[in-house]
Design a protein around this motif. Structure first.
Motif, mmCIF file in Angstrom:
data_model
loop_
_atom_site.group_PDB
_atom_site.id
_atom_site.type_symbol
_atom_site.label_atom_id
_atom_site.label_comp_id
_atom_site.label_asym_id
_atom_site.label_seq_id
_atom_site.Cartn_x
_atom_site.Cartn_y
_atom_site.Cartn_z
ATOM 1 N N PHE A 146 0.817 -1.211 0.000
ATOM 2 C CA PHE A 146 0.000 0.000 0.000
ATOM 3 C C PHE A 146 0.852 1.262 0.000
ATOM 4 O O PHE A 146 1.991 1.266 0.457
ATOM 5 N N ASN A 176 0.562 3.968 1.843
ATOM 6 C CA ASN A 176 0.984 4.393 3.183
ATOM 7 C C ASN A 176 1.435 3.205 4.024
ATOM 8 O O ASN A 176 1.412 3.266 5.242
ATOM 9 N N ALA A 234 0.349 0.811 5.484
ATOM 10 C CA ALA A 234 -0.726 0.112 6.201
ATOM 11 C C ALA A 234 -0.185 -0.997 7.085
ATOM 12 O O ALA A 234 -0.725 -2.095 7.127
ATOM 13 N N LEU A 235 0.906 -0.731 7.790
ATOM 14 C CA LEU A 235 1.408 -1.723 8.744
ATOM 15 C C LEU A 235 0.506 -1.711 9.973
ATOM 16 O O LEU A 235 -0.010 -0.665 10.346
ATOM 17 N N TYR A 236 0.334 -2.873 10.593
ATOM 18 C CA TYR A 236 -0.468 -2.931 11.817
ATOM 19 C C TYR A 236 0.355 -2.308 12.934
ATOM 20 O O TYR A 236 1.395 -2.849 13.322
ATOM 21 N N PRO A 237 -0.098 -1.169 13.475
ATOM 22 C CA PRO A 237 0.767 -0.400 14.374
ATOM 23 C C PRO A 237 1.080 -1.106 15.684
ATOM 24 O O PRO A 237 2.075 -0.795 16.324
ATOM 25 N N HIS A 238 0.237 -2.045 16.084
ATOM 26 C CA HIS A 238 0.430 -2.687 17.383
ATOM 27 C C HIS A 238 1.213 -3.987 17.276
ATOM 28 O O HIS A 238 1.446 -4.650 18.262
ATOM 29 N N MET A 239 1.596 -4.385 16.053
ATOM 30 C CA MET A 239 2.303 -5.656 15.887
ATOM 31 C C MET A 239 3.767 -5.398 15.552
ATOM 32 O O MET A 239 4.105 -4.402 14.920
ATOM 33 N N ASN A 280 3.690 -8.515 11.772
ATOM 34 C CA ASN A 280 3.102 -7.880 10.598
ATOM 35 C C ASN A 280 3.221 -8.787 9.382
ATOM 36 O O ASN A 280 2.274 -8.954 8.622
ATOM 37 N N TYR A 284 1.122 -12.236 9.882
ATOM 38 C CA TYR A 284 -0.316 -12.235 10.126
ATOM 39 C C TYR A 284 -1.111 -12.980 9.041
ATOM 40 O O TYR A 284 -1.945 -13.836 9.334
ATOM 41 N N GLY A 285 -0.831 -12.664 7.795
ATOM 42 C CA GLY A 285 -1.560 -13.300 6.697
ATOM 43 C C GLY A 285 -1.324 -14.804 6.663
ATOM 44 O O GLY A 285 -2.214 -15.572 6.294
ATOM 45 N N LYS A 338 -0.628 -16.677 9.329
ATOM 46 C CA LYS A 338 -1.348 -17.257 10.461
ATOM 47 C C LYS A 338 -2.807 -17.499 10.080
ATOM 48 O O LYS A 338 -3.372 -18.559 10.363
ATOM 49 N N ILE A 339 -3.397 -16.480 9.444
ATOM 50 C CA ILE A 339 -4.800 -16.621 9.064
ATOM 51 C C ILE A 339 -4.969 -17.783 8.102
ATOM 52 O O ILE A 339 -5.954 -18.512 8.155
ATOM 53 N N ARG A 389 5.712 -8.205 3.813
ATOM 54 C CA ARG A 389 4.393 -8.767 4.078
ATOM 55 C C ARG A 389 3.803 -9.368 2.799
ATOM 56 O O ARG A 389 3.097 -10.377 2.843
ATOM 57 N N ARG A 449 3.899 -14.145 1.490
ATOM 58 C CA ARG A 449 2.678 -14.855 1.104
ATOM 59 C C ARG A 449 2.895 -15.790 -0.077
ATOM 60 O O ARG A 449 2.078 -16.658 -0.342
ATOM 61 N N GLU A 501 -6.559 1.944 4.362
ATOM 62 C CA GLU A 501 -5.533 0.990 3.922
ATOM 63 C C GLU A 501 -5.292 -0.114 4.950
ATOM 64 O O GLU A 501 -4.981 -1.241 4.587
ATOM 65 N N LEU A 502 -5.434 0.245 6.234
ATOM 66 C CA LEU A 502 -5.195 -0.757 7.274
ATOM 67 C C LEU A 502 -6.247 -1.861 7.172
ATOM 68 O O LEU A 502 -5.940 -3.044 7.284
ATOM 69 N N ALA A 519 -5.432 -3.853 4.061
ATOM 70 C CA ALA A 519 -4.293 -4.746 4.265
ATOM 71 C C ALA A 519 -4.745 -6.007 4.992
ATOM 72 O O ALA A 519 -4.346 -7.120 4.642
ATOM 73 N N ASP A 547 -4.769 -9.823 3.731
ATOM 74 C CA ASP A 547 -4.153 -10.882 4.523
ATOM 75 C C ASP A 547 -5.152 -11.995 4.837
ATOM 76 O O ASP A 547 -4.789 -12.997 5.436
ATOM 77 N N GLY A 548 -6.415 -11.780 4.463
ATOM 78 C CA GLY A 548 -7.402 -12.833 4.631
ATOM 79 C C GLY A 548 -8.244 -12.727 5.883
ATOM 80 O O GLY A 548 -8.920 -13.688 6.246
ATOM 81 N N ARG A 587 -12.456 -11.309 12.856
ATOM 82 C CA ARG A 587 -11.026 -11.436 13.042
ATOM 83 C C ARG A 587 -10.380 -10.050 13.016
ATOM 84 O O ARG A 587 -9.504 -9.738 13.805
ATOM 85 N N ILE A 606 -7.031 -6.503 14.976
ATOM 86 C CA ILE A 606 -6.521 -5.182 14.567
ATOM 87 C C ILE A 606 -7.240 -4.066 15.312
ATOM 88 O O ILE A 606 -6.620 -3.245 15.976
ATOM 89 N N PRO A 611 -6.891 -3.889 19.465
ATOM 90 C CA PRO A 611 -5.576 -3.413 19.929
ATOM 91 C C PRO A 611 -5.318 -1.963 19.525
ATOM 92 O O PRO A 611 -4.767 -1.196 20.304
ATOM 93 N N VAL A 612 -5.731 -1.592 18.329
ATOM 94 C CA VAL A 612 -5.457 -0.235 17.856
ATOM 95 C C VAL A 612 -6.225 0.797 18.677
ATOM 96 O O VAL A 612 -5.749 1.909 18.897
#
Lengths: 293, 353, 276
Positions: free
Chosen positions: B81, B83, B85-90, B95, B98-99, B101-102, B146, B150, C168-169, C172, C176-177, C182, C187, C190-191
């Protein structure tokens, strides 16, 4: 306003929104609707027969000098509380916003009173102003003022205003401080380059930029003074002496739950609701205009 | 690895059409760059392929299967992306993981894949960090990581370099190209930056107002732009576009100032007097004392070359790129390189011949 | 700024601090003193440290016909926690639904929730009481907590937080599925943890400080909250044990003040962001 990315399906969201919706309908809409309906009815003295009387309850209400007195008193009370609570808070916020040593400590010491319950605020003020035990009361007596707020109307009003305003200062302080901090430093610096200083800079630059916060707080403080001070007043004076501190809120409570005059009490509730609707509408109009700018 | 085919893909938002029937076929392992000005529909096109938007009509065929109505999770596509779009808390590791794991990969597999991607991108020492502790370039790498872990059928890049500073952008551009070559994953890359488009793409798709204007290799797009829009969009400084008329039985053009330029590559159709637009790149105009005079308004020295911006006698604006320092005078004589002329129809803007 | 001490600022702020700290100090000092002395108006500013045990012993005090103080504290805590927990959960879910989905009558749902902004419990006490009576919820813990759980403010706050989550978050996560639940769990929660913490403080204080509603709906002394209890205590005509009333007031103040102080950072941010 709206998101670009959304999830598909409608079963899940309906399930998610259902609990809140049910609570809202049962505890908000249903009672509010019922208040409106009851305000159009009148019960006989024994509570057996109920008849539809149209707007009679409202007509009675506005013909009742006691109600009108209470309304005027409430307006004055709200104005006094709002001015006092906001003025004090603004003064403190302006100085807490300055670049001084220990400002984090000052802030904490000014923020904690947010946690005080209105009823507990009343207890604290009793300690200061109680005719027998109050420290301030003793001081007043020492300089020759006959002090007993349980007997003197004006003193009673002063006490409830002070206690109510006092409790609200830290809420206002938090918002004023946030408002001051959100003013871009560059704007203040530009004003300094233009030669504006002190009071003039505050009045011509800071205050206008603080207007949205100010307006928001005016509405919040009025709503607070009109409704949340119930506990403060109830604990301090129960509306007395006589009816000297009986606001509309205390009157609804007394007429509805002590005197059990449901028709009149419901009509009073409806009037209060209209008051809040007007205030909220004003607030959102103002915010809407602000966002459009 | 896979092929991607778009068939008459259309998208409207409400009543506003954004894409007017796009047809496109990507070969296995190809990097195709979609380039256009903002609002041309390039991001929408990418999001349709990703599955983040549903097309109004048309087919998206990935490896022989129409996936146009499928959820992104079922398409096996990864996206980088704008910007990040990283998961800020991971953490960086989480990061990237994650995909996976799912998708239910085992812990060991996830670890191996993340490690492999981290090695490729030089992210090894950063795996425990949170995104806010990373620099812009590092975040960009995590976003790439990321996508890489995949092992998807398709990579999508949505202007991934636009938030980096100029120097980093050049480095990352090279890195993306290297990685894409090495992994051989079919890729769609969206950008508004023509340098990125030229350097990265095996082929370019120029999009203009929701229409695919030209699909060709970067050099072909540069050398034979399909219409005046592409001509003006690709190349810097932009190609000069001058009005002219067909003359000498279709074998030359007469410009507004009366200057006659013969076509080097044969005749054009149509009667003499047909309205044309003539394109000539600034670097294909030379100083020529036998040519026409140009009044210089502005001199932009670029170091190794100089751009002169000025006017022809009839008032037409013109830019000229000359090697080295520019002339010291405020008027020069110029001539056109006839072999480098682009000829377009004035009404439709389409290339002629 | 220029190295000089800003005496005016310190002066004003110290006065402000005293305005709030002094009454609290009086309360603390008074609690440890002799009841007789207080009644005679001889309240001292110096606490009598030998009597700190009063804070412990007062836990078994009760207003005439009321529950002991420890019990009232428990009821207050349970009520505040139930309201805070309940409100956070249901507003989180409803805000998630109206922000991240399109479903039939979505805007109607939103406005229905929104309208409750204009219906604070105070203006509809009598009819709400009647509704509670119909449901048989008078004098029950459910009746005490449940009606205070629904409110628009928390939903609006979460909605605001959720709207600000970058598209975008979400995209994303979808690439990631991740499905909607989920995404919510991995996401979104926690955010928005900081906002939840802020909301917890606001709602906990709100719940702990309730007066009017408990007064109405729970006349059974076993459901008295500490706030109700205090007002009952000072409402008597002849209060004798002023020191014990003061000690009780300190205990009533302590939990909400502690919550505000411990979570000050999130709380201030959440409060001021949410109201705009």
């Amino acid at each position: 306003m709206e998101r670009r990315t959304i999830f598909a399906g409608w079963v899940l969201p309906v399930l998610l929104v259902a609990p809140q919706l049910l609570l809202t309908v049962f505890f908000f809409l249903w009672p509010a609707g019922r208040a409106m309906w009851t305000s159009l009815e009148r019960q006989d003295a024994f509570g057996i027969r109920t008849e539809f009387v149209g707007l009679d309850n409202f007509a009675d209400l506005f013909a009742d000098p006691l109600y009108l007195d209470s309304a005027v008193r409430t307006v004055g009370f709200c104005a006094a509380v709002a001015v006092l609570a906001m003025g004090t808070a603004l003064l403190l916020a302006v100085f807490a916003d300055r670049d001084i040593r220990g400002r984090a400590i000052y802030r904490t010491l000014l923020i904690w009173p947010y946690a005080i319950a209105p009823a507990i605020a009343a207890v604290l003020w009793v300690l200061l102003l109680h005719p027998q035990i109050g420290l301030v009361a003793h001081g007043l007596k020492a300089i020759g003022i006959l002090w007993d707020y349980k007997l003197n109307d004006a003193q009673a009003m002063t006490v409830v205003i002070l206690a109510s305003a006092w409790k609200q200062v830290s809420y206002n302080f938090i918002f004023f401080l946030a408002g001051l901090q959100s003013i871009p430093k560059a704007v203040i610096e530009a004003a300094r380059m233009d030669g504006a200083r002190g009071w003039r800079r505050f009045r011509t630059i800071t205050l206008p930029l603080l207007a949205p916060t100010m307006f928001f707080l005016i509405v919040v403080n009025i709503v607070y003074a009109a409704f949340d001070t119930f506990a403060t007043i109830q604990a301090l004076t129960q509306g007395g002496p006589g009816k000297a501190t009986e606001t509309l809120m205390l009157k609804v409570y007394r007429d509805g739950l002590i005197n059990l005059d449901l028709g009149s009490s419901s009509a009073q509730s409806v009037v209060l609701m209209l008051g809040i609707v007007v205030l909220t509408a004003l607030q959102f109009r103002f915010i809407g205009r602000r966002n459009a700018e | 690895m896979a092929t991607l085919e778009l068939q008459d893909l259309r998208k409207s938002f409400g009543t506003t059409p954004v894409l007017h029937g796009i047809d496109l076929a990507l070969r296995d392992g190809e990097m195709l760059v979609i380039v256009g000005a903002s609002g041309c529909g390039k991001s929408t096109l990418l999001r349709l392929v990703a599955g983040l938007e549903v097309p109004t009509s048309g087919r998206i065929v990935l490896d022989g299967q129409d996936v146009a109505r499928r959820d992104p999770a079922e398409r096996d596509i990864a996206m980088v992306f704008q910007n990040y779009a990283l998961y800020p808390h991971m953490s960086v590791f989480d990061n990237m993981a994650y995909g996976l794991k799912i998708r239910g990969l085992s812990k060991d597999d996830i670890k191996a894949r993340v490690q492999e991607a981290a090695d490729m991108l030089g992210l090894g020492p950063l795996l425990d960090r949170k995104p806010r502790q990373l620099s812009g370039g590092q975040r960009q790498r995590v976003a790439m990581g990321r996508a890489i872990v995949r092992h998807p059928k398709l990579f999508l890049f949505d202007e991934p370099l636009s938030n980096l500073d100029a120097k980093l952008r050049v480095t990352m551009r090279a890195e993306i190209k290297r990685l894409q070559r090495r992994m051989g994953v079919t890729s769609l890359y969206v950008t508004h930056d023509q340098v990125e488009a030229m350097t990265l793409g095996d082929r370019l798709l120029v999009l203009h107002q929701g229409v695919a204007v030209q699909l060709a290799t970067p050099m072909e797009v540069f050398e034979r732009p399909a219409n005046t829009y592409v001509a003006g969009f690709i190349g810097a400084p932009a190609m000069n576009l001058l009005p002219g008329t067909l003359s000498h039985a279709g074998s030359a053009v007469t410009l507004g100032n009366g200057m006659l330029v013969p076509f080097a590559d044969g005749k054009r159709d149509g009667a003499d007097g047909r309205q044309l637009t003539i394109g000539i790149r600034p670097e294909h105009i030379r100083l020529d004392h036998t040519g026409v005079p140009m009044q210089i308004d502005l001199v932009e020295p670029l170091g190794s070359e100089t751009v002169l911006i000025g006017r022809l006698p009839d008032g037409e604006l013109l830019s000229v790129k000359v090697p080295g320092r520019g002339p010291a005078t405020d008027q020069v004589m110029i001539g056109f390189d006839a072999a480098a002329l682009h000829v377009f129809d004035a009404a439709t803007g389409l290339r002629l011949g | 700024m220029n190295g000089r001490v800003d005496w005016v600022a310190h002066g004003v702020l110290c006065c402000g601090v005293l305005l709030f700290v002094l009454p609290l100090w009086l309360l603390l000092a008074g609690a440890t003193q002799d009841a007789g002395a207080i009644s005679r108006g001889e309240l001292s500013l110096l606490p009598d440290l030998r009597n700190l045990g009063v804070f412990w012993s007062v836990l078994n005090d009760r207003a005439p016909g009321g529950a002991p103080v420890w019990h009232m504290l428990l009821v207050s805590a349970a009520m505040a926690l139930a309201i805070a927990g309940g409100k956070i959960i249901i507003s989180l879910l409803s805000a998630y639904a109206v922000t991240f989905f399109r479903f039939p009558f979505r805007m109607l749902c939103f406005w229905t929730i929104f309208i409750t902004l204009m219906l604070p419990v105070e203006v509809r006490i009598v009819p709400t009481y009647a509704v509670m009576a119909d449901f048989g919820l008078i004098n029950s813990f459910t009746g005490l907590a449940m009606p205070l759980i629904a409110s628009a403010t928390a939903t609006l706050l979460f909605r605001q937080v959720f709207v600000a989550v970058p598209d975008e978050l979400v995209e994303a996560a979808r690439m990631d599925g991740a499905g909607p639940l989920r995404f919510l769990r991995d996401i979104l929660l926690p955010v928005s943890a900081a906002n939840m913490a802020a909301l917890f403080v606001i709602v906990f204080v709100y719940g702990w400080n309730q007066y009017l509603w408990p007064l109405l709906v729970a006349t059974d002394p076993s459901l008295d909250t500490i706030v109700i209890g205090i007002v009952k205590m000072i409402g008597q005509d002849s209060v004798t044990d002023w020191n014990r009333v003061m000690a009780t007031a300190v205990l009533a103040l302590l939990p909400p003040v502690a919550v505000v102080l411990l979570m000050q950072r999130w709380f201030v941010k959440g409060l001021t962001e949410g109201e705009k």
